[in-house]
Design a protein around this motif. Structure first.
Motif, PDB file in Angstrom:
ATOM      1  N   LYS A 293     -26.129 -13.975  12.141  1.00  0.00           N
ATOM      2  CA  LYS A 293     -25.433 -13.250  11.067  1.00  0.00           C
ATOM      3  C   LYS A 293     -24.574 -12.130  11.659  1.00  0.00           C
ATOM      4  O   LYS A 293     -23.420 -11.934  11.253  1.00  0.00           O
ATOM      5  N   GLY A 297     -21.028 -12.824  10.698  1.00  0.00           N
ATOM      6  CA  GLY A 297     -20.813 -12.149   9.420  1.00  0.00           C
ATOM      7  C   GLY A 297     -21.309 -12.948   8.231  1.00  0.00           C
ATOM      8  O   GLY A 297     -21.180 -12.519   7.096  1.00  0.00           O
ATOM      9  N   ILE A 298     -21.896 -14.110   8.496  1.00  0.00           N
ATOM     10  CA  ILE A 298     -22.335 -14.971   7.394  1.00  0.00           C
ATOM     11  C   ILE A 298     -23.857 -15.091   7.404  1.00  0.00           C
ATOM     12  O   ILE A 298     -24.458 -15.331   8.451  1.00  0.00           O
ATOM     13  N   TYR A 299     -24.463 -14.922   6.234  1.00  0.00           N
ATOM     14  CA  TYR A 299     -25.912 -15.065   6.140  1.00  0.00           C
ATOM     15  C   TYR A 299     -26.320 -16.508   6.415  1.00  0.00           C
ATOM     16  O   TYR A 299     -25.656 -17.442   5.994  1.00  0.00           O
ATOM     17  N   GLN A 300     -27.446 -16.660   7.130  1.00  0.00           N
ATOM     18  CA  GLN A 300     -27.824 -17.969   7.659  1.00  0.00           C
ATOM     19  C   GLN A 300     -28.928 -18.645   6.855  1.00  0.00           C
ATOM     20  O   GLN A 300     -29.596 -18.019   6.040  1.00  0.00           O
ATOM     21  N   SER A 301     -29.115 -19.920   7.144  1.00  0.00           N
ATOM     22  CA  SER A 301     -30.163 -20.704   6.491  1.00  0.00           C
ATOM     23  C   SER A 301     -31.107 -21.270   7.539  1.00  0.00           C
ATOM     24  O   SER A 301     -30.680 -21.672   8.618  1.00  0.00           O
ATOM     25  N   ALA A 302     -32.395 -21.316   7.201  1.00  0.00           N
ATOM     26  CA  ALA A 302     -33.398 -21.866   8.121  1.00  0.00           C
ATOM     27  C   ALA A 302     -33.116 -23.339   8.445  1.00  0.00           C
ATOM     28  O   ALA A 302     -33.579 -23.857   9.449  1.00  0.00           O
ATOM     29  N   TYR A 304     -30.669 -24.624   9.701  1.00  0.00           N
ATOM     30  CA  TYR A 304     -29.851 -24.829  10.899  1.00  0.00           C
ATOM     31  C   TYR A 304     -30.519 -24.318  12.173  1.00  0.00           C
ATOM     32  O   TYR A 304     -29.864 -24.132  13.191  1.00  0.00           O
TER      33      TYR A 304
ATOM     34  N   ARG B  53     -28.370 -11.058  -0.551  1.00  0.00           N
ATOM     35  CA  ARG B  53     -29.199 -11.716   0.462  1.00  0.00           C
ATOM     36  C   ARG B  53     -30.660 -11.766   0.005  1.00  0.00           C
ATOM     37  O   ARG B  53     -31.309 -12.807   0.096  1.00  0.00           O
ATOM     38  N   ARG B  60     -34.788 -19.074  -2.725  1.00  0.00           N
ATOM     39  CA  ARG B  60     -35.245 -20.115  -1.801  1.00  0.00           C
ATOM     40  C   ARG B  60     -36.761 -20.258  -1.883  1.00  0.00           C
ATOM     41  O   ARG B  60     -37.312 -21.356  -1.873  1.00  0.00           O
ATOM     42  N   GLN B 222     -19.432 -13.373  -0.309  1.00  0.00           N
ATOM     43  CA  GLN B 222     -20.836 -13.564   0.059  1.00  0.00           C
ATOM     44  C   GLN B 222     -21.439 -14.736  -0.702  1.00  0.00           C
ATOM     45  O   GLN B 222     -22.161 -15.558  -0.142  1.00  0.00           O
ATOM     46  N   SER B 225     -20.111 -17.898   0.973  1.00  0.00           N
ATOM     47  CA  SER B 225     -20.309 -18.207   2.389  1.00  0.00           C
ATOM     48  C   SER B 225     -21.770 -18.358   2.812  1.00  0.00           C
ATOM     49  O   SER B 225     -22.054 -18.962   3.832  1.00  0.00           O
ATOM     50  N   HIS B 226     -22.716 -17.805   2.060  1.00  0.00           N
ATOM     51  CA  HIS B 226     -24.115 -17.802   2.488  1.00  0.00           C
ATOM     52  C   HIS B 226     -24.582 -19.224   2.834  1.00  0.00           C
ATOM     53  O   HIS B 226     -24.482 -20.137   2.021  1.00  0.00           O
ATOM     54  N   MET B 227     -25.106 -19.377   4.054  1.00  0.00           N
ATOM     55  CA  MET B 227     -25.482 -20.711   4.533  1.00  0.00           C
ATOM     56  C   MET B 227     -26.700 -21.294   3.805  1.00  0.00           C
ATOM     57  O   MET B 227     -26.960 -22.487   3.877  1.00  0.00           O
ATOM     58  N   ASP B 228     -27.479 -20.434   3.147  1.00  0.00           N
ATOM     59  CA  ASP B 228     -28.681 -20.928   2.483  1.00  0.00           C
ATOM     60  C   ASP B 228     -28.452 -21.179   0.990  1.00  0.00           C
ATOM     61  O   ASP B 228     -29.399 -21.311   0.232  1.00  0.00           O
ATOM     62  N   VAL B 229     -27.188 -21.194   0.584  1.00  0.00           N
ATOM     63  CA  VAL B 229     -26.853 -21.533  -0.802  1.00  0.00           C
ATOM     64  C   VAL B 229     -26.298 -22.949  -0.801  1.00  0.00           C
ATOM     65  O   VAL B 229     -25.463 -23.290   0.036  1.00  0.00           O
TER      66      VAL B 229
END
Lengths: 308, 290
Positions: A293, A297-302, A304, B53, B60, B222, B225-229
């Motif tokens: 992150k 700058g981007i929030y991540q997901s588990a 990946y 966040r 989740r 946000q 871009s959030h990867m967990d969405v």
């Protein structure tokens, strides 16, 4: 045996003279550590430091050689998409898995820690505990995480606990000894402090909060009391003892609070994997997600990040 | 209520809704909401990206439980939301009126919102039957497709239709087993916060719906871009915003659902295809003897 001779500084100290803990003060002080504002570059450095201090742990009845090998792969390849990351400090497993872990880690300079002494309850005859420790060391364990006999400690049989730690210390040979106090079963912070003092005098290289099998496991107040005990022991004897909070530290943010507390209690000298560890299984991925992150700058997901 | 016996006014604090709790924004920021005469009605939380966040983490966490709850239970809970809203009709009418709607329009909007909840509650155990299929294949397989919730859905609720539009976007997502994070109307945020209280009273599990208030311009990126969405729903007609959303959403191939220019008051704005837009199709090939 010269190494052990140096470490075994002592005899059982008079635990009634151990300072009493001001519980409210400790709570307030540890709450204060959570209000520090850690900004970008410092945060990235702190996160990298956390990674380097992790004892990646699997301690389950369902562990198999395959699972341990996979965990070791995770330890070596934390997240190859981000080159230049530090590796974790150690992999922590049961004695029967030490050989597997040792082989899987190869020459990667990641230590193998093994729990011993009838982990997690510690309810076994001393002879068996010593034998278990020797087996783990013979298999190649660099570090031994032992549990104290809480029952004996709680009924005031301090001599028994002291002798036991000292005996295990001797059985460890050159391996480092971490002593798990299982603070969740000790009940009060006063007892935590007393058990810390006892363990250090008996020759512990590290003191560790918990097995992770009992709630509450590591908390900030308990860890603070143990850090203060380490500090006072250092002033008294000149010997540094390491600290390992374990269990329940699963977010990067909380891990940074622990580092703040370490810095402000023991100082910079302790801020290396040689003197401070986190016992955790899911913390590494959260730290990796935060580092990613910070980089993107981007929030991540588990989704990946490899699980183990 | 004049003279010495008049009461001290008790003003409501409008907060955000995360993980079944009503915190203030972690940023401590707020903005004043004014009525058409420039009088301050309330201070509204100006939600931050960290609130977002935290909401995604909550959503989740709530997802496995909510998506595996039985269709019957989800339908019951959504029906319960309607019941709770019915009991607080006057409050919602007053809030809409306070934000500039006429009494008549406000009443109409609240009634339509309650009816919409009932409508989707009914679909909870039916959309699977409508959208699932047994597929013809030319091999010895029994081949069938079923709907599965996509995951965490971020919703940029419509600005104009602050209650009906909000509910019309949340409910099709959650009836299908998704969990969501919603940004309320920036100009009319009051009903969204009160609706969170209704959700809370209706036993919607914490984290299934999370509602933030704040500035759209600040949070849209946000949300996208959030990867967990897993999916984003938006109703904004600005093409630059749409472009930003599409580009940011591409990183983890989110579903992007564009509901621009929808008149939420119309009957045709409620249909099961809105449920389908946040569903994935899972197809199974099951070997059978010839």
């Amino acid at each position: 045996m010269s190494v052990t001779a140096i470490r075994e500084t002592g005899h059982l100290p008079d635990l009634s003279r151990v300072p009493l803990v001001d519980e409210v003060g400790v709570e307030e002080r540890s709450a204060r550590f959570q209000t520090r504002s850690i900004k970008k570059e410092s945060k990235v450095e702190a996160l990298r430091m956390v990674l380097s201090m992790i004892d990646l742990t699997t301690l389950e009845g369902q562990d198999t050689p395959g699972k341990v090998q996979q965990l070791c792969q995770k330890a070596i390849h934390l997240h190859d998409a981000m080159p230049g990351l530090p590796h974790v400090a150690a992999v922590c497993v049961y004695p029967t898995m030490v050989g597997v872990a040792k082989k899987a880690l190869g020459k990667n300079n990641i230590k193998v820690a093994s729990v011993a002494t009838a982990f997690p309850s510690g309810m076994a005859p001393r002879q068996i505990k010593l034998e278990e420790t020797r087996i783990a060391v013979d298999e190649g364990a660099d570090e031994i995480d032992m549990v104290i006999s809480r029952g004996a400690f709680l009924q005031g049989d301090y001599g028994f606990v002291f002798d036991e730690i000292a005996a295990i210390r001797e059985a460890c040979g050159d391996a480092h000894l971490k002593v798990i106090l299982e603070t969740g079963e000790l009940g009060t912070l006063d007892r935590v402090r007393r058990a810390s003092v006892l363990a250090m005098h008996a020759g512990a290289d590290f003191i560790k909060t918990s097995t992770g099998k009992i709630q509450p496991a590591a908390t900030l107040p308990v860890t603070l009391v143990m850090l203060q005990a380490i500090r006072d022991y250092f002033y008294e004897t000149g010997r540094m003892v390491g600290m390992k909070p374990a269990g329940g530290i699963s977010s990067a943010k909380l891990a940074i609070h622990y580092l703040v507390m370490l810095r402000e209690t023991l100082g910079a000298a302790w801020m290396t994997p040689a003197w401070y560890r986190f016992g955790a299984s899911s913390l590494a991925n959260d730290v990796l997600m935060q580092l990613r992150k910070q980089a993107t700058g981007i929030y991540q997901s588990a989704d990946y990040f490899s699980k183990d | 209520m004049a003279g010495s016996t008049s009461r001290v006014p008790v003003e409501k604090t409008y907060k955000i809704y995360i993980d079944g709790k009503f915190p203030r924004t972690e940023s401590g920021r707020f903005f004043p909401l004014e009525d058409s005469d420039g009088e301050v009605i309330a201070n509204i939380c100006r939600g931050s990206r960290k609130d977002f966040r935290n909401s995604v983490v909550a959503a989740r966490k709530a997802f496995p439980g909510w998506s595996s709850a039985s269709a019957y239970l989800r339908g019951q809970i959504i029906y319960r939301i309607a019941e709770m809203l019915e009991g607080r009709r006057e409050q919602f009418i007053a809030e809409l009126h306070l934000q500039g709607l006429s009494k008549r329009r406000a009443k109409k909007e609240v009634d339509a919102t309650i009816d919409r909840l009932i409508y989707y509650a009914g679909w909870s155990d039916k959309y699977q039957q409508v959208f699932s299929a047994v597929n013809p294949v030319s091999s010895s397989h029994f081949n069938f497709s079923v709907m599965e919730a996509t995951g965490v859905v971020s919703v940029l609720a419509p600005n104009e239709s602050s209650l009906l539009g909000l509910v019309s976007n949340i409910v099709p997502a959650i009836v299908g087993g998704n969990t969501c994070v919603v940004l309320a109307s920036e100009e009319m945020p009051l009903c969204a916060v009160s609706f969170a209280e209704v959700l809370h009273a209706a036993d919607v599990p914490g984290g299934v719906v999370n509602i933030l208030t704040g500035y759209r311009e600040e949070l849209t990126g946000q949300f996208a871009s959030h990867m967990d969405v897993n999916a984003i729903i938006y109703c904004d007609s600005d093409t630059d915003v749409a472009k930003e959303i599409e580009i940011s959403a591409a990183d983890n191939i989110k579903r992007v659902v564009n509901r621009t220019n929808t008149d939420w008051a119309q009957e045709k704005s409620q249909n099961p295809y809105l449920i389908k837009e946040t569903q994935e199709t899972k197809t199974t090939w099951h070997p059978i003897g010839s």
